[in-house]
Write an enzyme that holds these catalytic residues in place. Structure first.
Site, short mmCIF file in Angstrom:
data_model
loop_
_atom_site.label_atom_id
_atom_site.label_comp_id
_atom_site.label_asym_id
_atom_site.label_seq_id
_atom_site.Cartn_x
_atom_site.Cartn_y
_atom_site.Cartn_z
N LYS A 104 -3.85 5.37 11.01
CA LYS A 104 -2.66 4.84 10.35
C LYS A 104 -3.07 3.95 9.18
O LYS A 104 -3.96 3.14 9.29
CB LYS A 104 -1.84 4.02 11.35
CG LYS A 104 -0.51 3.58 10.78
CD LYS A 104 0.12 2.44 11.57
CE LYS A 104 1.32 1.90 10.80
NZ LYS A 104 1.71 0.57 11.23
N HIS A 136 0.86 -1.18 0.00
CA HIS A 136 0.00 0.00 0.00
C HIS A 136 0.90 1.24 0.00
O HIS A 136 2.13 1.13 -0.02
CB HIS A 136 -1.00 -0.02 1.16
CG HIS A 136 -0.41 -0.12 2.54
ND1 HIS A 136 0.50 0.78 3.03
CD2 HIS A 136 -0.61 -1.03 3.53
CE1 HIS A 136 0.83 0.46 4.26
NE2 HIS A 136 0.18 -0.66 4.59
#
Ligand SMILES: [Zn+2]
Length: 523
Positions: A305, A21
């Site tokens: 996060k 990611h």
């Protein structure tokens, strides 16, 4: 022993249990900008990245997918992790996999040396284990679960329940190194950075260290302990050694001596492994500790996060397919203060793309090249010394000033600051063109000397920008360099003297460096 001029930079090796990611890509780009900068400065540079392929988590993922862990790792490396490097233009010199023979054999060698030196013993361990972190947790690292995990203790990072494990393991006498580690943090304040991470590490070690369980008997996907093959090496102990085995430890001592010690770029959540366990391991083996461990901040998306498990994972291609790899690199390096947490938003990305890359830098390049083409039929005019004014002297001074300031910022790993300094030249050049109005100068032959001097100054300024921005936006810088008929490739231009224009005599047509993008409303 390294003389300190070499720059060996690493990213963490990434777990192959899942696909990349933008958080992974962020770390890669940061290390890449640093590596490209040092390479272009002529410093001996080596940039390592790779994949972490052992451990229970990967075994479980592979089993769940009906394949062997090695087959799973091969697939993820080939289909996800190697392609990531192309997607975001990473210039790594090496790619290590922890299933490489060069790694496995020399992890065993390292472990045997520690065993022979008396730093490893047999013991029994009971504790809470987080499979996500691949580590035993202290009670203070756990929090009360919510939702489906209500009433259970969960890992504070993964928000998933931990397992109570009891194992007969081999232990590394890490507790013996607390004093030497504290001394290291004290005598070399730069060893762990930024300051917030350093403070956390110092306070953690100040409370004393326990010995580290470094083997597992409950599963077999890992490197076998050389003197007892019923155990595999704890995955973090295995993984940390990649920085040494990739650099030649155990089989190419000349290379190792040349490259080591490294600068480790890591996320702050794994700074403890790199700034506590890793130097203790190296001390036990009689090796030099790293040059620096830098724990960068987290990427936040919607205040949380970034991670796949929290469903906020954004694949890097979602950004590069629309904006290109240069914009991806620029955005994350510019918008987030390296070392601090930073928020990603599509709106901010689109706004900076348009204002800074397309209008600020790209448009400056197009306009200057178009004017040289129109007024001088493409021949770059020479400056006429008698026509030089304070405005030109200021541009030249800025070129030198920002080159030095950006280099100093890079040496402190303040990548965002380096780009901000370079952008002062972008802004000053844009203001210069607006004020000097070359299109007006061109109307009166009496201003020929001024017109030549202004466009020469602008071309030189663009050349300086191409050289300075090449580590950040390598594709655009290369295109611009070609359009300016620069000598050689832009990556060959010594970055610490970026202001020494090495140009040809004619400009070439330049396609838009950052074309206009119609951004649809994206999530
Ligand atoms: Zn965890």
């Amino acid at each position: 022993m390294s003389d300190g001029s070499s720059f060996y930079v690493t990213t963490p090796i990434f777990y192959v249990n899942d696909v990349p990611h933008i958080g992974h890509a962020y770390t890669e780009v940061a290390a890449d900008v640093l590596a490209r900068w040092h390479r272009q400065a002529g410093d001996p540079t080596w940039f390592l990245t790779g994949t972490d392929e052992h451990g229970q988590k990967i075994l479980r993922t592979a089993t769940a997918n009906g394949v062997s862990p090695k087959a799973w790792a091969d697939k993820l490396v080939a289909e996800a992790w190697q392609p990531l490097l192309n997607t975001i233009d990473i210039s790594n010199d090496d790619f290590i996999r922890t299933t490489d023979a060069r790694h496995e054999v020399n992890v065993q060698l390292f472990l045997q040396r520690l065993y022979d030196a008396g730093y490893i013993y047999t013991g029994e361990y009971e504790g809470y284990y987080c499979v996500g972190c691949e580590e035993y947790k202290q009670l203070s690292d756990l929090v009360d679960g919510t939702g489906q995990y209500e009433g259970q203790l969960v890992c504070a990072i993964h928000s998933k329940p931990v397992e109570l494990l009891k194992e007969r393991n081999y232990f590394f006498k890490m507790s013996e190194f607390a004093g030497r580690l504290l001394e290291l943090y004290k005598t070399r304040p730069d060893f762990v950075q930024p300051e917030s991470v350093r403070n956390e590490i110092v306070s953690f070690v100040s409370r004393g260290l326990t010995d580290l369980s470094i083997s597992r008997q409950t599963f077999d996907w890992g490197i076998k302990v050389p003197w007892d093959e019923s155990h595999v090496v704890y995955v973090w102990f295995d993984a940390l050694l990649n920085y040494a085995t990739a650099a030649g430890y155990g089989y190419d001592e000349e290379k190792f001596a040349r490259l080591w010690p490294a600068t480790h770029i890591v996320g702050k959540d794994i700074a403890r492994f790199h700034a506590v366990i890793w130097p203790a391991m190296l001390m036990a083996a009689g090796l030099e500790v790293p040059k620096q461990v830098y724990g960068h901040g987290w990427l936040l998306v919607g205040g949380e996060k970034m991670s796949k498990s929290k469903l906020t994972g954004i694949a890097p291609e979602q950004i590069t397919d629309t904006f290109g790899s240069d914009a991806f690199r620029y955005y994350f390096m510019r918008a987030i203060n390296f070392g601090q947490d930073g928020s990603f938003s599509w709106e901010d990305l689109a706004a900076r793309y348009q204002a800074e890359l397309a209008n600020g830098f790209g448009n400056l390049a197009s306009r200057v090249i178009a004017m040289v083409t129109r007024y001088f039929e493409g021949a770059i005019p020479a400056a006429v010394e008698t026509a030089v004014t304070e405005a030109e002297r200021s541009i030249r001074a800025t070129e030198r000033r920002v080159t030095a300031a950006a280099d100093a910022a890079v040496s402190r790993l303040a990548i965002h600051e380096a780009i901000a300094r370079i952008w002062e030249l972008v802004d000053e050049l844009n203001g210069y063109i607006t004020e000097q109005e070359p299109w007006k100068l061109s109307k009166d032959p009496a201003n020929a000397d001024r017109l030549a001097t202004v466009l020469n100054t602008a071309v030189r300024g663009l050349g300086t920008l191409a050289v300075l921005l090449s580590p950040v936006v390598p594709e655009a810088a290369a295109k611009l360099w070609v359009a300016l008929a620069g000598v050689g490739t832009v990556q060959e231009q010594p970055i610490r003297s970026a202001y020494e224009w090495q140009g040809g005599d004619r400009v070439e047509p330049l396609e838009a460096l950052f074309p206009r993008i119609e951004v649809e409303a994206t999530a």
